[in-house]
Design an enzyme around this catalytic site. Structure first.
Site, PDB file in Angstrom:
ATOM      1  N   GLU A   5       6.434   5.314  -8.301  1.00  0.00           N
ATOM      2  CA  GLU A   5       7.279   6.340  -7.908  1.00  0.00           C
ATOM      3  C   GLU A   5       7.093   7.364  -8.987  1.00  0.00           C
ATOM      4  OE1 GLU A   5       7.952   6.705  -5.079  1.00  0.00           O
ATOM      5  OE2 GLU A   5       9.145   5.314  -4.055  1.00  0.00           O
ATOM      6  N   HIS A  42       3.215   9.279  -4.989  1.00  0.00           N
ATOM      7  CA  HIS A  42       3.062   7.846  -5.379  1.00  0.00           C
ATOM      8  C   HIS A  42       1.915   7.397  -4.915  1.00  0.00           C
ATOM      9  CE1 HIS A  42       4.858   6.565  -1.669  1.00  0.00           C
ATOM     10  NE2 HIS A  42       4.287   5.707  -1.641  1.00  0.00           N
ATOM     11  N   ASP A  98       1.198  -4.165  -3.474  1.00  0.00           N
ATOM     12  CA  ASP A  98       2.401  -4.089  -3.513  1.00  0.00           C
ATOM     13  C   ASP A  98       2.994  -4.984  -2.451  1.00  0.00           C
ATOM     14  OD1 ASP A  98       1.879  -2.429  -1.261  1.00  0.00           O
ATOM     15  OD2 ASP A  98       2.240  -0.608  -2.646  1.00  0.00           O
ATOM     16  N   ASN A 122       5.280  12.080  -2.265  1.00  0.00           N
ATOM     17  CA  ASN A 122       5.679  12.613  -3.544  1.00  0.00           C
ATOM     18  C   ASN A 122       4.565  12.314  -4.379  1.00  0.00           C
ATOM     19  OD1 ASN A 122       5.727   9.649  -3.772  1.00  0.00           O
ATOM     20  ND2 ASN A 122       8.229   9.579  -3.977  1.00  0.00           N
TER      21      ASN A 122
END
Length: 260
Positions: free
Chosen positions: A143, A138, A67, A136
Site C-alpha cells: 500500500e 499498490h 500475496d 491507489n
C-alpha cells in the site's frame, strides 16, 4: 519501461500470454510470479486455452503467488491460494507441489515470511512476474507508504483496497484487514515484470506510476527503476497518459525480433 496500449482486455491477455509462452517454451523450468485480481484473468484464460489446444506444458514450471489474506482458513473460496488454483493452475498441467503461496494462517507470520523469501531464492528467483495495479497505485499488497526496498511481510490493507476487494465477498465486513505480501524489493528481483491493467478506473494509477515521480506514495512507481518492465493496458486505462501517442508509435515500430 515499455508501455503497450491495446484495444481490449482480450488482446491485453493474449500479449501477456505470448511473453509467458515464449519463456516456458525456451525454459521449461521457468519460475512464474502469479497475481490475482481481475486484471490477470484474461492471461490465465489464454494460457489454459493454449495448454488445451496447442499443448503448452507447465509440468516443470514453479509458481509463486504475490500475496495472501491473513486469517482466512485454508481452503476458503477467496484465499489467494484457492483463486490461483481455480483460475490457473488447476486448468493446466503444473504440479500441485510446484505452486507456492505466502502462509496467511501461520502462527509465526514473521518466520513464514522469511521462509517464503528463501523458497523463492531456492527456486532460482522469479523469471516473469505478473502484476496488476490497485487504484491507489499498490502492487501486490504494498500500500502507499510501503518501503521501496521492502521484502515479504505482513501489511494492513488500506480502506480503499478493502472496498475495492469487497466485490469478491458478501460484504466489506468479511474482507480481512491484514495480508502477507511480497515486498517491493522482492518484486523488483524478478527478471521480467509484466503489469496488466484494463478499464478507466485504473487510468489515474497508470498515469501516476508511469509518468509521475518515483515515490512511496505510489508504490508501483518503483517499477521505473526496473530494467525489464512491460506495461500492457487497454485504451480506457491509457486515457490519462500524456505520452500515449509516443507509446503507440514505439510499439507499432518495434522490431519483431525484439519481443517483449
Amino acid at each position: 519501461m515499455e508501455v503497450i496500449i491495446l484495444p481490449s482486455s482480450k488482446e491485453v491477455g493474449a500479449l501477456a500470454a505470448d511473453a509467458i509462452e515464449d519463456l516456458v517454451r525456451s525454459k521449461p523450468t521457468a519460475v512464474l510470479g502469479l497475481a490475482t485480481g481481475s486484471s490477470p484473468l484474461p492471461i490465465y484464460d489464454e494460457l489454459a486455452r493454449r495448454h488445451d489446444e496447442a499443448g503448452l506444458s507447465f509440468t516443470q514450471v514453479h509458481g509463486f503467488a504475490l500475496d495472501e489474506y491473513v486469517g482466512l482458513p485454508a481452503g476458503h473460496f477467496e484465499s489467494y491460494r484457492e483463486v490461483i488454483r481455480r483460475e490457473f493452475t488447476n486448468r493446466v498441467d503444473v504440479a500441485a507441489e510446484n505452486v507456492h503461496g505466502p502462509d496467511g494462517t501461520a502462527a509465526d507470520i514473521l518466520g513464514a515470511c522469511h521462509a517464503y523469501e528463501e523458497a523463492i531464492k531456492a527456486a532460482g528467483g522469479v523469471d516473469l512476474q505478473i502484476l496488476g495495479v490497485g487504484t491507489n497505485g499498490h502492487i501486490g499488497f504494498n500500500e502507499p507508504g510501503s518501503s521501496l526496498a521492502s521484502r515479504t511481510r505482513i501489511k494492513t490493507l488500506a480502506e480503499q483496497t478493502r472496498q475495492d476487494n469487497s466485490r469478491f465477498f458478501d460484504s466489506i465486513d468479511q474482507v480481512p484487514h491484514h495480508v502477507v505480501t511480497q515486498g517491493l524489493g522482492t518484486i523488483m528481483d524478478a527478471r521480467h515484470v509484466v503489469l496488466v491493467a484494463v478499464g478507466a478506473g485504473k487510468a489515474q494509477a497508470i498515469r501516476d506510476f508511469v509518468e509521475g515521480p518515483v515515490s512511496a506514495a505510489c508504490p508501483a512507481s518503483v517499477l521505473q527503476f526496473h530494467p525489464h518492465v512491460t506495461i500492457v493496458i487497454d485504451e480506457a486505462a491509457a486515457t490519462r497518459l500524456a505520452g500515449a501517442d509516443s507509446y503507440r508509435h514505439a510499439f507499432g515500430n518495434k522490431p519483431a525480433w525484439q519481443g517483449l
